[in-house]
Design a protein around this motif. Structure first.
Motif, PDB file in Angstrom:
ATOM      1  N   THR A 171       0.827  -1.202   0.000  1.00 35.30           N
ATOM      2  CA  THR A 171       0.000   0.000   0.000  1.00 35.30           C
ATOM      3  C   THR A 171       0.864   1.256   0.000  1.00 35.30           C
ATOM      4  O   THR A 171       0.620   2.208  -0.746  1.00 35.30           O
ATOM      5  N   ASN A 172       1.882   1.277   0.851  1.00 28.63           N
ATOM      6  CA  ASN A 172       2.681   2.489   1.024  1.00 28.63           C
ATOM      7  C   ASN A 172       3.382   2.919  -0.252  1.00 28.63           C
ATOM      8  O   ASN A 172       3.380   4.095  -0.608  1.00 28.63           O
ATOM      9  N   PHE A 173       4.012   1.956  -0.924  1.00 29.68           N
ATOM     10  CA  PHE A 173       4.729   2.329  -2.142  1.00 29.68           C
ATOM     11  C   PHE A 173       3.775   2.710  -3.258  1.00 29.68           C
ATOM     12  O   PHE A 173       4.017   3.657  -4.008  1.00 29.68           O
ATOM     13  N   ALA A 174       2.674   1.997  -3.362  1.00 29.05           N
ATOM     14  CA  ALA A 174       1.676   2.366  -4.373  1.00 29.05           C
ATOM     15  C   ALA A 174       1.169   3.780  -4.093  1.00 29.05           C
ATOM     16  O   ALA A 174       1.075   4.618  -4.991  1.00 29.05           O
ATOM     17  N   ALA A 175       0.864   4.054  -2.829  1.00 28.58           N
ATOM     18  CA  ALA A 175       0.325   5.361  -2.466  1.00 28.58           C
ATOM     19  C   ALA A 175       1.344   6.478  -2.681  1.00 28.58           C
ATOM     20  O   ALA A 175       0.964   7.620  -2.951  1.00 28.58           O
ATOM     21  N   SER A 176       2.627   6.161  -2.550  1.00 28.06           N
ATOM     22  CA  SER A 176       3.647   7.205  -2.753  1.00 28.06           C
ATOM     23  C   SER A 176       3.671   7.639  -4.215  1.00 28.06           C
ATOM     24  O   SER A 176       3.997   8.789  -4.510  1.00 28.06           O
ATOM     25  N   HIS A 177       3.293   6.760  -5.113  1.00 28.74           N
ATOM     26  CA  HIS A 177       3.236   7.128  -6.535  1.00 28.74           C
ATOM     27  C   HIS A 177       1.898   7.769  -6.877  1.00 28.74           C
ATOM     28  O   HIS A 177       1.812   8.609  -7.764  1.00 28.74           O
ATOM     29  N   LEU A 178       0.843   7.349  -6.185  1.00 26.84           N
ATOM     30  CA  LEU A 178      -0.495   7.838  -6.508  1.00 26.84           C
ATOM     31  C   LEU A 178      -0.764   9.225  -5.941  1.00 26.84           C
ATOM     32  O   LEU A 178      -1.598   9.969  -6.465  1.00 26.84           O
ATOM     33  N   SER A 179      -0.093   9.565  -4.848  1.00 24.01           N
ATOM     34  CA  SER A 179      -0.247  10.888  -4.240  1.00 24.01           C
ATOM     35  C   SER A 179      -1.684  11.240  -3.862  1.00 24.01           C
ATOM     36  O   SER A 179      -2.104  12.377  -4.008  1.00 24.01           O
ATOM     37  N   ILE A 180      -2.424  10.276  -3.398  1.00 31.78           N
ATOM     38  CA  ILE A 180      -3.786  10.515  -2.900  1.00 31.78           C
ATOM     39  C   ILE A 180      -3.710  10.392  -1.380  1.00 31.78           C
ATOM     40  O   ILE A 180      -3.031   9.486  -0.878  1.00 31.78           O
ATOM     41  N   PRO A 181      -4.388  11.269  -0.610  1.00 38.30           N
ATOM     42  CA  PRO A 181      -4.370  11.118   0.858  1.00 38.30           C
ATOM     43  C   PRO A 181      -4.744   9.688   1.243  1.00 38.30           C
ATOM     44  O   PRO A 181      -5.707   9.124   0.717  1.00 38.30           O
ATOM     45  N   LEU A 182      -3.953   9.126   2.166  1.00 38.95           N
ATOM     46  CA  LEU A 182      -4.054   7.694   2.430  1.00 38.95           C
ATOM     47  C   LEU A 182      -4.499   7.367   3.847  1.00 38.95           C
ATOM     48  O   LEU A 182      -3.942   7.891   4.819  1.00 38.95           O
ATOM     49  N   ILE A 183      -5.487   6.473   3.959  1.00 34.39           N
ATOM     50  CA  ILE A 183      -5.815   5.827   5.227  1.00 34.39           C
ATOM     51  C   ILE A 183      -5.390   4.378   5.072  1.00 34.39           C
ATOM     52  O   ILE A 183      -5.971   3.634   4.268  1.00 34.39           O
ATOM     53  N   GLY A 184      -4.363   3.982   5.825  1.00 35.04           N
ATOM     54  CA  GLY A 184      -3.888   2.612   5.766  1.00 35.04           C
ATOM     55  C   GLY A 184      -4.587   1.785   6.826  1.00 35.04           C
ATOM     56  O   GLY A 184      -4.621   2.171   7.993  1.00 35.04           O
ATOM     57  N   VAL A 185      -5.141   0.638   6.429  1.00 32.25           N
ATOM     58  CA  VAL A 185      -5.883  -0.197   7.378  1.00 32.25           C
ATOM     59  C   VAL A 185      -5.396  -1.629   7.311  1.00 32.25           C
ATOM     60  O   VAL A 185      -4.842  -2.078   6.297  1.00 32.25           O
ATOM     61  N   TYR A 186      -5.606  -2.355   8.409  1.00 34.55           N
ATOM     62  CA  TYR A 186      -5.254  -3.769   8.424  1.00 34.55           C
ATOM     63  C   TYR A 186      -6.310  -4.599   9.118  1.00 34.55           C
ATOM     64  O   TYR A 186      -6.646  -4.384  10.281  1.00 34.55           O
ATOM     65  N   GLY A 187      -6.799  -5.590   8.383  1.00 33.68           N
ATOM     66  CA  GLY A 187      -7.726  -6.561   8.962  1.00 33.68           C
ATOM     67  C   GLY A 187      -7.435  -7.921   8.371  1.00 33.68           C
ATOM     68  O   GLY A 187      -8.338  -8.751   8.258  1.00 33.68           O
ATOM     69  N   ALA A 188      -6.191  -8.119   7.965  1.00 31.33           N
ATOM     70  CA  ALA A 188      -5.828  -9.360   7.249  1.00 31.33           C
ATOM     71  C   ALA A 188      -6.777  -9.524   6.068  1.00 31.33           C
ATOM     72  O   ALA A 188      -7.040  -8.573   5.337  1.00 31.33           O
ATOM     73  N   CYS A 189      -7.336 -10.697   5.909  1.00 27.89           N
ATOM     74  CA  CYS A 189      -8.163 -10.949   4.724  1.00 27.89           C
ATOM     75  C   CYS A 189      -9.548 -10.319   4.838  1.00 27.89           C
ATOM     76  O   CYS A 189     -10.350 -10.431   3.903  1.00 27.89           O
ATOM     77  N   SER A 190      -9.837  -9.644   5.942  1.00 29.16           N
ATOM     78  CA  SER A 190     -11.114  -8.932   6.075  1.00 29.16           C
ATOM     79  C   SER A 190     -10.989  -7.494   5.606  1.00 29.16           C
ATOM     80  O   SER A 190     -11.965  -6.734   5.640  1.00 29.16           O
ATOM     81  N   THR A 191      -9.808  -7.098   5.172  1.00 29.32           N
ATOM     82  CA  THR A 191      -9.513  -5.687   4.913  1.00 29.32           C
ATOM     83  C   THR A 191     -10.432  -5.036   3.892  1.00 29.32           C
ATOM     84  O   THR A 191     -10.785  -3.859   4.045  1.00 29.32           O
ATOM     85  N   SER A 192     -10.858  -5.753   2.846  1.00 30.43           N
ATOM     86  CA  SER A 192     -11.655  -5.089   1.806  1.00 30.43           C
ATOM     87  C   SER A 192     -12.966  -4.557   2.369  1.00 30.43           C
ATOM     88  O   SER A 192     -13.400  -3.453   2.017  1.00 30.43           O
ATOM     89  N   CYS A 193     -13.619  -5.315   3.237  1.00 36.57           N
ATOM     90  CA  CYS A 193     -14.878  -4.836   3.815  1.00 36.57           C
ATOM     91  C   CYS A 193     -14.629  -3.733   4.834  1.00 36.57           C
ATOM     92  O   CYS A 193     -15.456  -2.822   4.984  1.00 36.57           O
ATOM     93  N   LEU A 194     -13.527  -3.769   5.505  1.00 41.93           N
ATOM     94  CA  LEU A 194     -13.166  -2.693   6.435  1.00 41.93           C
ATOM     95  C   LEU A 194     -12.981  -1.388   5.658  1.00 41.93           C
ATOM     96  O   LEU A 194     -13.495  -0.332   6.047  1.00 41.93           O
ATOM     97  N   ASN A 195     -12.254  -1.472   4.552  1.00 40.73           N
ATOM     98  CA  ASN A 195     -12.061  -0.295   3.694  1.00 40.73           C
ATOM     99  C   ASN A 195     -13.393   0.281   3.228  1.00 40.73           C
ATOM    100  O   ASN A 195     -13.620   1.494   3.271  1.00 40.73           O
ATOM    101  N   LEU A 196     -14.256  -0.609   2.718  1.00 45.38           N
ATOM    102  CA  LEU A 196     -15.536  -0.153   2.185  1.00 45.38           C
ATOM    103  C   LEU A 196     -16.369   0.518   3.281  1.00 45.38           C
ATOM    104  O   LEU A 196     -17.047   1.520   3.032  1.00 45.38           O
ATOM    105  N   ALA A 197     -16.329  -0.018   4.492  1.00 46.41           N
ATOM    106  CA  ALA A 197     -17.089   0.573   5.595  1.00 46.41           C
ATOM    107  C   ALA A 197     -16.594   1.982   5.904  1.00 46.41           C
ATOM    108  O   ALA A 197     -17.384   2.926   6.059  1.00 46.41           O
ATOM    109  N   ILE A 198     -15.288   2.137   6.005  1.00 44.94           N
ATOM    110  CA  ILE A 198     -14.731   3.462   6.307  1.00 44.94           C
ATOM    111  C   ILE A 198     -15.067   4.440   5.187  1.00 44.94           C
ATOM    112  O   ILE A 198     -15.493   5.579   5.422  1.00 44.94           O
ATOM    113  N   GLY A 199     -14.902   3.986   3.955  1.00 42.21           N
ATOM    114  CA  GLY A 199     -15.194   4.844   2.813  1.00 42.21           C
ATOM    115  C   GLY A 199     -16.669   5.193   2.721  1.00 42.21           C
ATOM    116  O   GLY A 199     -17.042   6.348   2.499  1.00 42.21           O
TER     117      GLY A 199
END
Lengths: 329, 329
Positions: A85-113
């Motif tokens: 995530t970090n290296f991708a985000a350094s190229h994308l230059s979009i404000p970043l919220i980094g999250v970790y939920g192992a394999c549950s992460t996609s739903c965690l991201n969607l909830a926050i978003g």
């Protein structure tokens, strides 16, 4: 904790995979696949970061938008300190919220978003996840070249990245609700049976979600768990039947769908944050747009182990977060 | 990306530390300190998890609340896969959002929590971070017993856990705004000079915040960076002076405050997510309640490296998130 939404839509998704996923039953549903695991990079970690960055860029292309148009990027992966995530985000230059939920992460991201989009705190959000089979093996277990045997209950980390664009602009796919789960520790220690580790967390979150929304299990055409795998799926179903007398015929698992468990060397099925995300953003949403599914509950599950905790013979807790999607009327 | 708030307050905080922090200049401002780094546990990782769990329990005691009263826990730490957070959360049984921003995590947590509290998506939120010197050394570098020498630019990971309770109930300390930063990569590779790695990210976020809020740098009585340390602080100040002609007299750094840099063996100062959180929740908020500070910008900074990325000789990106606090009128 369940959040309900009135105005959050998935406007577009992007899916990029490795070779095993391309050869799986859902291969034709992905935007792009690589034929090898290095993807032109020097290391597995750089390959995974490239996947993640590409998935966001592809999403922007599909949305005809630039990076400057995006208010927030919410991203996570399996790598230590979220390095993909970090290296991708350094190229994308979009404000970043980094999250970790192992394999549950996609739903965690969607909830926050979805929370931020619903309340107009952002006008849009990109939610991304990635995982890489070789990077994960090297980090959690041993490099694949080591050739260590595994039991049949082991799962196979999915190689891929998947991103979704959220906003209040009306589209076919609506995010209806999100349930944030609690960490569940059933004193399991078998790092080669993630399905058994995570099934209790999936059950916990499914029941919490149904109670919070006052819905029957039959409300959903499909309840899709993340990566319980062949054995974890049966454990979950058995538990819901024996404990709650529920009819579980609408429950399936992305780990069992993303690969051909008979023909591919994937043990009990897929795992990694990309597993449920690729399945959902590639296949499930396609089926929803075609009218074959109307209401779907996506139940991502994560096993919260690390190399250190396994070596120190600690238990393996798990967590599950859920997102309900419906076809927009 | 900056969010403004009207109705978010920090009602209470808790701070628990290790021995080096207790002996530092801010020792009397913490709720509790341990005299050794094991804290009655068998491993460093378990000690850190215990710290985190205790800080939440102490916060609940101070608020006269139980775990069931809490809608959401937003937590992060330095450990691989957030294992400290995960085990603490498994005992606390509060719905968990796990986040990672390295040493910027405390401000990231507060931003996510404040967003949800402001819009009444939750009635309260607990935001927690932890770090542990020996656990971090073992994970990122070598076990302390190895006795590896370090250059004077190295920093000393803070041992502690800090938690904050957020809600719309009016109290002395108001959260006024939050700025989510972007990942900044200046091609730095020196893992023993985190100050130089993170100073550009701090500058980026400070300037973004000031532009987004239309404020002068002098608006704040104090701009407190996370853990730039003795040299990073000077790099930041020098950059803001030379690039923007700014008066930087109100800028200080928690890494330089949490230890006595002359007398304690801490190289260039503190680091770790707990560094700015302990300083803010223990000391800064105390000073605000006493009327010595009115408006403070907390600028947490994180170096986004991992053991693998350093070994693979990759660059070290950084990120910074900011929270502005003010005394409630």
């Amino acid at each position: 904790m369940t959040f309900k939404y009135k105005n959050v839509y998935i406007n577009e998704t992007s899916t990029i995979t490795g070779p095993f996923e391309a050869k799986g039953p859902l291969g034709r549903y992905y935007d792009k696949s690589y034929h090898d695991l290095y993807m032109g990079q020097k290391t597995w970690e750089q390959a995974e970061s490239k996947l993640l960055e590409e998935s966001v860029e592809l999403l922007l292309t599909k949305m005809d938008k630039s990076k400057q148009d995006i208010d927030i990027l919410i991203s996570g992966d399996l790598s230590n300190q979220l390095s993909s995530t970090n290296f991708a985000a350094s190229h994308l230059s979009i404000p970043l919220i980094g999250v970790y939920g192992a394999c549950s992460t996609s739903c965690l991201n969607l909830a926050i978003g979805a929370n931020m989009v619903e309340k107009k705190q952002v006008k849009n959000a990109i939610c991304s996840v990635s995982s890489h089979n070789s990077a994960a093996e090297k980090q959690f277990r041993q490099p694949v070249e080591y050739g260590g045997p595994k039991p049949k209950t082991a799962t196979f980390t999915t190689t891929g990245a998947a991103s979704a664009y959220l906003s209040q602009v009306v589209s076919d796919i609506k995010i209806d609700s999100a349930t944030i789960g609690r960490v569940i520790d059933m004193d399991m220690k078998d790092a080669f049976h993630m399905g058994a580790v995570m099934a209790p967390a999936a059950a916990e979150t499914i029941m919490t979600h149904l109670r919070d929304t006052n819905r029957l299990i039959s409300y959903y055409d499909l309840i899709l768990t993340g990566d319980l795998g062949k054995y974890g799926k049966e454990i979950l179903k058995g538990y819901l039947i024996s404990e709650y007398a529920l009819d579980t015929k609408n429950i399936d698992d992305s780990a069992c769908m993303i690969y051909d468990l008979e023909k591919q060397p994937v043990y009990a099925g897929g795992s990694g944050p990309a597993c449920i995300a690729l399945t959902t953003y590639g296949y499930i949403i396609d089926q929803m747009k075609k009218g074959k599914l109307n209401k779907v509950l996506i139940v991502a599950t994560g096993a919260l182990l690390s190399q250190a905790t396994v070596n120190e013979k600690m238990t393996i807790p798990a967590i599950s977060h859920a997102i309900s999607l419906e076809v927009s009327k």
